[in-house]
Design an enzyme around this catalytic site. Structure first.
Site, mmCIF file in Angstrom:
data_model
loop_
_atom_site.group_PDB
_atom_site.id
_atom_site.type_symbol
_atom_site.label_atom_id
_atom_site.label_comp_id
_atom_site.label_asym_id
_atom_site.label_seq_id
_atom_site.Cartn_x
_atom_site.Cartn_y
_atom_site.Cartn_z
ATOM 1 N N ASN A 142 14.948 -38.190 -64.434
ATOM 2 C CA ASN A 142 14.637 -37.393 -65.524
ATOM 3 C C ASN A 142 13.673 -36.240 -65.043
ATOM 4 O OD1 ASN A 142 14.199 -36.677 -68.309
ATOM 5 N ND2 ASN A 142 12.221 -37.849 -68.205
ATOM 6 N N ILE A 179 15.609 -28.330 -83.833
ATOM 7 C CA ILE A 179 15.925 -29.586 -83.264
ATOM 8 C C ILE A 179 15.173 -30.657 -83.712
ATOM 9 C CG2 ILE A 179 16.227 -30.656 -80.879
ATOM 10 C CD1 ILE A 179 18.177 -28.321 -81.520
ATOM 11 N N CYS A 215 4.233 -33.966 -68.154
ATOM 12 C CA CYS A 215 4.387 -35.338 -67.826
ATOM 13 C C CYS A 215 4.552 -36.115 -68.987
ATOM 14 C CB CYS A 215 2.875 -35.776 -67.261
ATOM 15 S SG CYS A 215 2.498 -34.816 -65.630
ATOM 16 N N ASP A 248 19.583 -37.939 -81.156
ATOM 17 C CA ASP A 248 19.318 -37.064 -79.921
ATOM 18 C C ASP A 248 19.998 -37.849 -78.757
ATOM 19 O OD1 ASP A 248 18.621 -34.961 -81.565
ATOM 20 O OD2 ASP A 248 16.338 -35.139 -80.893
ATOM 21 N N CYS A 287 20.609 -31.511 -74.062
ATOM 22 C CA CYS A 287 19.937 -30.119 -73.307
ATOM 23 C C CYS A 287 19.777 -30.070 -71.779
ATOM 24 C CB CYS A 287 18.407 -30.175 -73.667
ATOM 25 S SG CYS A 287 17.253 -31.630 -73.373
ATOM 26 N N HIS A 335 11.177 -23.296 -73.777
ATOM 27 C CA HIS A 335 10.192 -23.479 -72.844
ATOM 28 C C HIS A 335 9.464 -22.252 -72.317
ATOM 29 C CE1 HIS A 335 12.888 -26.719 -72.873
ATOM 30 N NE2 HIS A 335 11.844 -27.820 -72.665
#
Length: 773
Positions: free
Chosen positions: A121, A436, A521, A604, A648, A699
């Site tokens: 991840n 989203i 984080c 999701d 994503c 982002h």
């Protein structure tokens, strides 16, 4: 046995026990501190990491694994791989401003693409080779080697990403180009190593995890060329090729590479490495860096199992050529269990985060050498208590699992029939707009949640606050002109943590943070027992939002595979079975939402692609059970209820069939950072369900203009039918501010309106032409 066996590490968490690293980066980005203060704080963080590892008694300590953002970004700027859009001056070292612009974007220059680091991840910044002329602008491993010696008294092992992996993970380097690109970059790598050799480095750790994804004969020849050249350029260095996350194969060929050592993952390799060593032995000219402690899991290692592995290794590999270490960098686990005083004691005693794994390594080194290891007895007892917990053996969950049938995994009508019923129910315009799910988590939202969690606010006050946020979000969306709305998720911290807190079988840490990307984080929940639904989790907020508007409001859930992938898992049952338990719990939540009148439900699955095994021959089975879990969760709804999902930052071209098999009515996928390239994955594919290709990158702090989004829509419409295309951002908006969020969404809605107008114009032209003819 003889003397203590040597131990080492591959990498240590960057963020600090209290996320000091994150705090420093974000203070710098806000302008609260300058570059000098940022350097001071991050250097202190790096030094503390070294001193911790030194105090743990490690024989080998990595240096150079620390970064100001991302290790792949570091490799790119070290070698001058800087996209032209950032306007870098050739030959000049990269400034801090440019470094962060590549990661986060700036006005007129989109951020570099970001994607998952293999099957973890963690997200890395993808280098863009373009026509870059490689040159050494910054020898980061050399700086780290010097700093560790000066600030911590450590003669460390420098770490860098290997050339093969760097090229494999870069844009602009297809299989047919990797050989020629390697020739261009080899002189730069050689210079890095020669400077380390001159400085007195003994070993260099060269991370080559791409090796475990499968090697073709041409790849083996390329690796021989790369390492033959590097070994000749720096003959005084001992090179360790470090692999992880899977078995390195074919091992007999890899052992022929002209390097001094090979680092192998003995935790996630299915036993392949030990079987090979016992069958074929270990060469006399190689050191084995054996990854025997799970660098990605959070449970204490079984002392008996570890001792058995160490004995088998020592039977084939002399102690002086054996190094015991984690299976991968400890970047993927929290820093320490020490502060987790509020955890269930029976579980806490069985946990091992980064610091505890270093202790386990030292104990293993002592035990393997015949020394005392009293702490191993404590681990043994703690694991026995954990395995006996009643939460791991629930009869009600077993009954639900046993009751599943093939019909449990299927919608009652075909997609074509569902699509017609949904069209009649919702009457949406062509190219419908939506988001989203999440909206900005402002300081007020975070403070309110903190006050509620501390008990300063009663439940009634907190719920009233959340309802106020929902009302405001619905009003903003209606004013912007979005077609399908969301409630904003103001009551949620993290998309997995929220559900874990409400499902049985989960526990949460106080400080168990790990880095996801940049300063972001996450605190993964711990699945320690059987997972079960304990009652409605999202119904109240979603139904309230729907009561405020005549537009449809989507219910928002996190899917079973993503909850699985973004949690720390129990290790006594399979991932498939855990995913199935989560799916059964979500199935009940889906039905509760539908019963409350919610007719669009988004489940999701951003982690579906990331969980795919690295070995191609294992992927079909994974996709089978991952798709099954999603369908178990979403199949019981009525045909007119529309199921959405979101993914994503992944490559999807090799799994279009699996995406189709999910049988979601609408899927939204990131395509902004990949500059629309994902659209090509749907060319030539007969994908007919609804699809939203994210038209801007959430982002980046930059507000995209309408023209750029309209261009992306037009590109997608060359491949997708207008009736199946949805317009949305590429991800949730919780990390953005309201000003930029509203501006971006207004531009998005305007782009959709202009695209609709163009479609109408084109249709009118066709109609007029048909009348004339």
């Amino acid at each position: 046995m003889g003397s203590r066996i040597r131990t080492g590490n591959l990498g240590y968490p960057r963020i600090g026990e209290n996320r000091e690293w994150k705090t420093a980066l974000e203070a710098y980005w806000r302008g609260d501190i300058g570059e000098a203060e940022l350097d001071k704080r991050l250097q202190a963080r790096e030094t503390e990491n070294w001193l911790k590892q030194k105090a743990a008694g490690l024989d080998v300590i990595p240096v150079g694994d620390f970064t100001y953002y991302d290790h792949m970004l570091d490799m790119a700027v070290m070698m001058g791989v800087i996209p032209k859009r950032f306007g870098a001056v050739p030959g000049r070292p990269v400034s801090r401003e440019l470094y962060y612009a590549m990661a986060r974007g700036r006005e007129g220059a989109a951020a570099c693409e970001m994607t998952k680091w293999f099957n973890t991840n963690y997200h890395y910044i993808v280098p863009e080779l373009g026509d870059a002329q490689p040159e050494l602008l910054w020898n980061k491993p050399l700086e780290a080697f010097r700093a560790a010696r000066e600030r911590a008294g450590i003669h460390g092992r420098p770490v860098l990403v290997g050339l093969y992996t760097f090229l494999k993970l870069s844009k602009g380097c297809g299989p047919e180009e990797i050989g020629s690109q390697a020739e261009r970059f080899l002189p730069v790598y050689a210079r890095i190593l020669k400077e380390l050799e001159a400085e007195g480095a003994e070993w260099v750790q060269i991370d080559e995890p791409a090796i475990v994804t499968g090697l073709a004969p041409g790849d083996l020849r390329l690796l021989q060329r790369i390492y033959g050249s590097l070994a000749a350029e720096a003959p005084g260095l001992k090179l360790l090729i470090q692999t992880y996350f899977e078995a390195a194969e074919p091992l007999e060929e890899l052992l022929k590479l002209p390097v001094a050592g090979l680092g192998l993952d003995l935790v996630h390799d299915g036993g392949a490495t030990l079987r090979f060593i016992e069958r074929s032995g270990w060469p006399e000219d190689k050191t084995l860096a054996a990854g025997v402690i799970d660098g990605r899991g959070i449970w204490r290692a079984d002392p008996e199992a570890l001792s058995a592995i160490a004995e088998r290794l020592l039977a084939a590999v002399p102690a002086e050529r054996l190094l015991l270490q984690p299976s991968c960098s400890l970047l993927h686990v929290p820093v320490t269990v020490r502060t987790e005083t509020e955890l269930k004691p029976e579980v806490r005693a069985a946990l091992a985060f980064a610091d505890e794994k270093l202790e386990e390594l030292w104990q293993l080194g002592e035990a393997a050498g015949g020394g005392e290891a009293a702490e191993q007895g404590k681990s043994r007892a703690a694991l026995a208590v954990l395995r006996a917990l009643p939460e791991r053996n629930r009869a009600d969950v077993a009954a639900l699992e046993a009751g599943l049938t093939e019909a449990s995994e299927r919608r009652s009508e075909s997609f074509e029939r569902r699509a017609e019923l949904q069209r009649l129910r919702w009457k949406l315009p062509v190219l419908p707009t939506t988001t989203i799910g999440s909206f900005p988590q402002t300081a007020d939202v975070r403070q309110a949640r903190l006050k509620w969690r501390r008990g300063d606010w009663e439940n009634e006050r907190y719920q009233s606050f959340i309802r106020g946020q929902i009302r405001e979000a619905i009003g903003r969306q209606e004013d912007i002109g979005l077609d399908v709305l969301v409630h904003g998720e103001f009551e949620r911290t993290d998309m997995v943590e929220f559900f874990g807190e409400k499902l049985d079988g989960f526990l949460f840490t106080r400080g168990g943070w790990v880095q996801s990307y940049g300063s972001r984080c996450v605190k993964p929940p711990i699945i320690y027992g059987d997972v079960a639904w304990g009652g409605p989790m999202t119904v109240e907020e979603t139904a309230y939002a729907q009561s405020l508007t005549s537009s449809p409001v989507k219910g928002m859930l996190t899917g079973p595979v993503t909850i699985l992938a973004w949690s720390f898992l129990r290790d006594d049952i399979s991932r498939e079975r855990i995913a199935g338990q989560i799916a059964l719990a979500l199935r009940q939540e889906v039905l509760a939402l539908e019963e409350a009148g919610i007719g669009m439900i988004q489940v999701d699955e951003p982690a579906l692609r990331e969980g795919m095994p690295l070995k191609p021959d294992k992927r079909e089975d994974y996709l089978r059970w991952a798709v099954r879990a999603f369908r178990i969760a979403t199949s019981p709804v009525r045909p007119a209820t529309q199921i959405h999902t979101h993914m994503c930052y992944c490559e999807f071209s090799d799994m279009i069939d699996a995406i189709d098999a999910l049988d979601a009515d609408v899927i939204s996928i990131e395509s902004s950072r990949s500059h629309g390239e994902l659209v090509s994955a749907f060319e030539g594919n007969r994908y007919r369900k609804g699809i939203g290709l994210g038209v801007y990158d959430i982002h980046s702090p930059q507000v995209p203009d309408t023209e750029s989004m309209l261009s992306g829509i037009e590109r997608a419409l060359r491949v997708l039918a207008p009736g199946q295309f949805w317009i949305n951002p590429d991800c949730g908006l919780k990390t953005r501010g309201w000003a930029e969020t509203e501006a971006s969404l207004r531009h998005m809605v305007e782009a959709a309106r202009r695209a609709r107008a163009e479609l109408i114009r084109q249709q009118n032209d066709l109609d007029n032409h048909s009348h004339c003819c």
